[in-house]
Design an enzyme around this catalytic site. Sequence first.
Site, PDB file in Angstrom:
ATOM      1  N   VAL A 129       0.685  -1.027   0.205  1.00  0.00           N
ATOM      2  CA  VAL A 129       0.006   0.113   0.001  1.00  0.00           C
ATOM      3  C   VAL A 129       0.672   1.183   0.095  1.00  0.00           C
ATOM      4  O   VAL A 129       1.952   1.180   0.631  1.00  0.00           O
ATOM      5  CB  VAL A 129      -0.868  -0.055   1.392  1.00  0.00           C
ATOM      6  N   CYS A 130       0.530   2.172  -0.628  1.00  0.00           N
ATOM      7  CA  CYS A 130       0.957   3.706  -0.441  1.00  0.00           C
ATOM      8  C   CYS A 130      -0.206   4.665  -0.695  1.00  0.00           C
ATOM      9  O   CYS A 130      -1.211   4.370  -0.565  1.00  0.00           O
ATOM     10  CB  CYS A 130       2.066   3.817  -1.720  1.00  0.00           C
ATOM     11  N   ARG A 131       0.407   6.022  -0.847  1.00  0.00           N
ATOM     12  CA  ARG A 131      -0.647   7.156  -1.319  1.00  0.00           C
ATOM     13  C   ARG A 131      -1.609   6.672  -2.155  1.00  0.00           C
ATOM     14  O   ARG A 131      -2.657   6.827  -2.310  1.00  0.00           O
ATOM     15  CB  ARG A 131      -0.009   8.309  -1.425  1.00  0.00           C
TER      16      ARG A 131
END
Length: 98
Positions: free
Chosen positions: A62-64
């Site tokens: 997961v990231c932005r």
Amino acid sequence: MKEITPKEVETLIQEGKKLNIIDVREVDEVAAGKIPGAVNIPLGTIESYMNELNKTTEYIMVCRSGGRSGRATLFLESEGYNVINMSGGMLAWEGDIE
């Protein structure tokens, strides 16, 4: 590269599934909120943490917005890890945060 939607991740959490979520955002970004139970390993440090990851365990990256987690997914996949990118990242996440 395998992908999963934020909604699918949220559903799995609601069903009580044990997920291994790795958030590759920077520490200051994660301080604003992360998926409950996610472990923060910033993208720039992922290689130094590889020995702590199990190749047979499935990890959701997961990231932005999905870009950095996509790079992490491709890198770990090339090293033989079982990883899935959460498309859309935290911008598309509608579930709980901690």
